[in-house]
Design a protein around this motif. Structure first.
Motif: not given
Length: 826
Positions: A55-59, A64-65, A73-77, A79-89
Motif C-alpha cells: 500500500a505504501f508503495q502506491s504513493l 513515502r516515509r 499511522y505513517r500512511l494517508p487515511i 490507504l490505512r485499511k488496505r495496509a492493515q489488511n496486508e499486515i494481518e495477512k
C-alpha cells in the motif's frame, strides 16, 4: 417485431461489417446477456492486483516515509485499511510457517521515556549485573565494565593519563567503590578476636590492637582459610569496630571482653562467596551472627591534597547534635566530632592525620548548600549558590569551648582527646533505614534553595511540609570519614573515604563533582595504586582463586584480539620464545614437584599417630567432603558450590617475607598439624613460594605487564663491576635455542626441556608496570620465585656488587633484555 427478426439482427450490430444495418429496436436483456462475460472480466481486472506492490508503495516517492511497512499511522487515511489488511495477512502467513509474529502495537519513544517504564527497564537490565547508585551518571561519561557481578566505571572518556595524575596529586579525584560488600559480625568481643586469629596472619597487627579495638581507627588484614596460613590466601579486607558511646549510661566499658560488639568487614565481591562460607563456618563454631549490608552503605574514595577542602565546601554540620553532645559529654577533656572537624578546617592535606582515623558527622543535605553552575540553576529554576549569612555563633564555636586546642595538638594527642569522635548512627539498623527512606526529591530541594537566607536558622531553613501542611524535619544523614594513607612518604595517594547511608549516593556525588572533584574509573584507580607501589586485588594476588578468574576473563579478550589481527601484523611470540604471552604461568617459574598434591588434611610426618589425631584427621576429611557439596545460604542471595582447594603455590607476606632475608628473625606460625611443611624451616625459601618485588628500570624503558624476569649470568655481573658499564648498562639480546617447525614445543614437558637448554633461567613475571610519573622512571610490580630471589640476593652479597637486586626483563614484544633492580616488598 417477431423473434425471427430479432435473431436476424442479433449479430448485426458489428459496424465493421459491410452489410451492417441498425436495427429498428433493441432488446436489453438479450444484449446484456451477450456482454456478461466481458463485464465480469472488466470487474476482475479492477479488483485484482496486477503487481506485488504494498500500500505504501502506491504513493509517489516524495510522500513515502520510513517505517510505513509496519506502522499504518505513517500512511494517508485512505490507504490505512488496505495496509492493515496486508499486515494481518502477512502475520497469519508467518504464523503458519512458524516464524515470529509482528507486534500488533509498538511502544513509541515518548512512552519509553516515562519514569514508570524506565524503572521497569532498569530493574530488568540489573538481573545479571547490578548497578551502583551512580551508574546512570557514570554511563553517560565513562566506559563501563561488566565484572564481579556489577557494572563498574572503567575509564573516563574525556581525560588522559597525565591529567588524571595531576588531579590525584594536586587536586582531588573521586571514585565510587560501593561495590565492595560490607559484612557485619556481631558477638562477644573475645569470640570475634579468637575467630579472626584463625584466619589472619599472626605476624601482622591483630584486630585486638588497642587502637583498632576502640573503634577510632580502621585497619587492614589478609584473610586466609581457617588455620592454613601462609597457604590458601583468599583476599585482603578492611575492618572497623563499633565505637561504644561512653556518654550513654547503658553502655558497657570496652575493657570488658565479654561485652557484645559489632565489627564491619569490607570484602571485594570477587571473593565474596569464599568469605561468606568461612564466616558462616566460624559463626557456627564461635556463636557469631553474620549480616550482609549490601546496598545499605555507600563508600566513596577521595584522593588528593584538595580532598579535605572539597569536603569542607559541601558539609554543613548539624548544630543541634553539637549542642546535644556538649550537654551529654561527661568527660570535659574530650572533644566532639563536630568540634574536631571545625578545628581541622585549616588542615592542608589529610596525610598529616593518623592512619585510618575515623570521624562521624551528622550533616545536612549537601544539595542545599553546594554551588551549582548557573546553567543548571536556570534549568531547575533554582539559584547557583544560596545567600549564606555568617553567624557569630558558628565562628566562635571552637573558641568558646572549654578546651583550646590547635591542629598540631589534636594530631599528636588524638588517642587521648578524640576517643568519642567515631560514635555513629550508621551502626543502628532502624536509624540507617530511616535515613534511606526519608530523602527529599530534587525538585523540593531546589525550591528550598531559593528560600535559604540563613543556614544557621534551624527552624525556618531545614524544614519541609508534609501532606497535612505540617512542618517536619527532613532527613539529616550521618556520615563517616576515614583517613586513607598513601603508599609514598610525600603523601601521594592519601585522602578521605566517605561512608554514607544507602540512597544518598547521588545526593553526595553530584555536589562533590560541582565542588571540583574529578571522577575516575577502575583503570585510573589501579594506575594510582601502581604509582604508590601498592597491589590491586585480584590482579596482583596470584595465590588467590579470584586472580585465576580475573585472568581467565582477560585472557579470552586478549586472545580474541590477537586472532582478529591479520597474521602479517601480529607479534610472533614463538620467535621471541614467549609461550605464555597473555597470562603468567607460575608452574613454569616454580621448580616444585608437579606430581605432589597439596593436601592440608594429611598430617605431617613429625606428628605422632595417636588416636586423637586420627579422629581429627577423619573429621577434617569429612568436613572437606561436606565443604565441596555445601551450598551458600540466603545471606548473599545466590547459590553455588564453592571451590575450597588452594592454589599449588603461595606468597610470602609481611614479616614472613622479611625473615627470608634475615633467618634470625623467626616469624610466628600457626600451630596446625594440617600444614604439609615443617614449621621449623618455614622461614627458609620453599619451592612453592613466591615473593612480591618492586621493579625499577636500571636506565630507560618501562616494564610491560606479563614480562618475564631473567636472572643475570656471571658475564653480566663482571660487566656490572666495570665502572663504565655500571653507569649505563645497555640492553642485550636473549639467546635461545633455535626453533624450527619440527622442534616447536607442543606439550608442557617439551616446553620444560626447551627452557632447560637455555643458559639464562626465568625467575618471575611482571604483573603490572608503567612509566611512573611520580618517580620519573619505569616502575612495576612483579613476583619472583622465593628460592631464586634469595639465591640472587646471596650471590650479590658474596660477590659484593651493587645493586643487589640486579636482573633483566624481557617484554613479550621483543627478545631484548633490559636491566632492572628488584626490591622485595613485604
Amino acid at each position: 417485431m417477431d423473434n425471427n427478426e430479432n435473431e436476424k439482427y442479433k449479430d448485426s450490430t458489428d459496424m465493421k461489417k459491410k452489410d451492417f444495418r441498425a436495427p429498428p429496436s433493441l432488446s436489453v436483456l438479450p444484449y446484456i446477456n451477450s456482454r456478461k462475460s466481458e463485464i465480469n472480466e472488466f470487474l476482475k481486472a479492477i479488483t485484482t492486483k496486477k503487481s506485488n506492490t504494498r500500500a505504501f508503495q502506491s504513493l509517489p516517492r516524495y510522500l513515502r516515509r520510513r517505517t510505513m511497512s509496519h506502522n499504518v499511522y505513517r500512511l494517508p487515511i485512505h490507504l490505512r485499511k488496505r495496509a492493515q489488511n496486508e499486515i494481518e495477512k502477512s502475520a497469519q502467513t508467518n504464523k503458519s510457517e512458524g516464524t515470529k509474529l509482528l507486534r500488533e502495537k509498538t511502544v513509541v519513544r515518548k512512552a519509553k521515556r516515562r519514569p514508570a517504564y524506565l524503572l521497569r527497564d532498569y530493574e530488568r537490565r540489573q538481573k545479571t549485573f547490578k548497578w551502583l547508585e551512580t551508574h546512570i551518571w557514570h554511563a553517560k561519561r565513562m566506559k563501563m565494565l561488566s565484572i564481579w557481578g556489577h557494572k563498574i566505571a572503567k575509564s573516563i572518556n574525556g581525560k588522559g593519563v597525565r591529567s588524571t595524575f595531576r588531579a590525584s596529586s594536586h587536586f582531588c579525584t573521586l571514585y565510587d567503590c560501593s561495590y565492595y560488600q560490607c559484612i557485619e559480625i556481631t558477638g562477644l568481643e573475645s569470640k570475634i578476636i579468637n575467630f579472626f586469629s584463625t584466619i589472619t596472619d599472626p605476624n601482622s597487627i591483630p584486630i585486638s590492637n588497642k587502637s583498632y579495638l576502640t573503634g577510632s581507627r580502621e585497619g587492614a588484614i589478609d584473610i586466609y582459610y581457617i588455620d592454613r596460613f601462609p597457604f590458601h590466601f583468599i583476599c585482603p579486607a578492611k575492618f572497623l569496630w563499633k565505637q561504644q558511646d561512653n556518654n550513654n549510661s547503658s553502655s558497657i566499658s570496652s575493657s570488658n571482653i565479654n561485652n557484645e560488639r559489632k565489627i564491619w568487614v569490607w570484602i571485594h565481591p570477587a571473593a565474596l562467596n569464599e568469605i561468606i562460607y568461612i564466616f558462616e563456618k566460624g559463626a557456627n563454631q564461635f556463636n557469631l551472627s553474620i549480616k550482609n549490608l549490601e546496598q545499605q552503605l555507600q563508600r566513596f574514595e577521595l584522593t588528593g591534597s584538595k580532598s579535605h577542602s572539597i569536603l569542607n565546601s559541601i558539609l554543613y554540620l548539624n548544630q543541634q547534635k553539637q549542642k546535644q553532645q556538649q550537654q551529654n559529654n561527661e568527660n570535659k577533656d574530650q572533644l566532639e566530632s563536630n568540634q574536631v572537624w571545625s578545628l581541622l578546617n585549616t588542615l592542608r592535606t589529610p596525610a598529616t592525620l593518623p592512619k585510618g582515623t575515623v570521624i562521624s558527622l551528622k550533616v545536612h543535605d549537601p544539595r542545599l548548600v553546594c554551588r551549582i553552575p548557573e546553567e543548571v540553576a536556570l534549568q531547575v529554576r533554582s539559584i547557583a549558590k544560596p545567600d549564606i549569612k555568617k553567624d557569630k555563633d558558628t565562628t566562635t564555636t571552637t573558641t568558646t569551648t572549654k578546651i583550646h586546642h590547635s591542629v598540631n595538638q589534636i594530631i599528636v594527642n588524638w588517642n587521648t582527646i578524640c576517643k568519642q569522635v567515631a560514635v555513629s548512627d550508621l551502626w543502628d539498623d532502624e536509624k540507617r533505614s530511616y535515613m534511606t527512606k526519608n530523602i527529599e526529591p530534587n525538585h523540593k530541594v531546589n525550591e528550598r534553595r531559593k528560600k535559604i537566607k540563613d543556614l544557621n536558622d534551624q527552624k525556618n531553613t531545614f524544614t519541609k511540609e508534609d501532606d497535612n501542611n505540617n512542618n517536619t524535619t527532613p532527613s539529616t544523614p550521618t556520615i563517616m570519614l576515614i583517613q586513607r594513607d598513601g603508599g609514598l612518604t610525600r603523601g601521594y595517594g592519601s585522602g578521605w573515604d566517605i561512608i554514607i547511608p544507602g540512597g544518598w549516593g547521588l545526593a553526595f556525588w553530584i555536589p562533590l563533582i560541582y565542588a571540583g572533584a574529578w571522577s575516575i574509573g577502575l583503570e585510573d584507580r589501579d594506575r594510582m595504586l601502581l604509582e604508590q607501589g601498592l597491589p590491586s586485588f585480584p590482579r596482583d594476588y596470584p595465590d588467590s582463586k579470584s586472580c585465576d578468574s580475573y585472568y581467565d576473563m582477560t585472557t579470552i579478550a586478549l586472545e580474541q584480539k590477537f586472532k582478529r589481527t591479520p597474521p602479517s601484523k601480529r607479534i610472533n611470540y614463538l620467535k621471541n620464545s614467549v609461550f605464555f604471552p597473555f597470562r603468567p604461568c607460575w608452574s613454569w617459574i616454580l621448580k616444585y614437584n608437579k606430581n605432589e598434591i597439596l593436601d592440608f588434611n594429611k598430617p605431617s610426618s613429625s606428628s605422632s599417630s595417636s588416636s586423637q589425631q586420627k579422629e581429627e584427621n577423619n573429621i577434617a576429611t569429612s568436613n572437606q567432603e561436606e565443604h565441596k557439596s555445601k551450598k551458600l545460604k540466603n545471606i548473599i542471595g545466590t547459590g553455588g558450590e564453592i571451590i575450597l582447594s588452594p592454589q599449588p603455590y603461595f606468597v610470602y607476606r609481611g614479616k614472613l617475607a622479611l625473615s627470608l632475608l634475615d633467618p634470625s628473625n623467626y616469624p610466628i606460625m600457626k600451630n596446625n598439624i594440617n600444614i604439609p611443611f615443617n614449621q621449623e624451616t618455614i622461614n627458609e625459601a620453599n619451592d612453592r613460594g613466591l615473593v612480591r618485588v618492586s621493579i625499577k628500570m636500571f636506565n630507560r624503558g618501562k616494564p610491560l605487564p606479563n614480562s618475564i624476569i631473567y636472572e643475570p649470568l656471571e658475564s653480566d655481573i663482571q660487566l656490572l663491576a666495570n665502572k663504565y658499564y655500571s653507569r649505563d648498562y645497555k640492553s642485550i639480546e636473549l639467546i635461545t635455542p633455535k626453533l624450527t617447525k619440527n622442534n616447536i614445543p607442543t606439550s608442557i614437558e617439551q616446553l620444560y626441556r626447551y627452557y632447560d637448554q637455555m643458559t639464562r633461567k626465568p625467575i618471575g613475571y611482571v604483573i603490572n608496570g608503567e612509566q611512573s610519573l611520580v618517580r620519573g622512571f619505569g616502575n612495576g610490580i612483579g613476583f619472583c620465585s622465593a628460592v631464586d630471589f634469595i639465591r640472587l640476593h646471596n650471590l650479590s652479597t658474596e660477590n659484593n656488587y651493587s645493586p643487589k637486586g640486579f636482573a633483566f626483563i624481557q617484554n613479550p614484544k621483543s627478545k631484548t633484555l633490559y636491566p632492572i633492580i628488584l626490591t622485595i616488598q613485604p
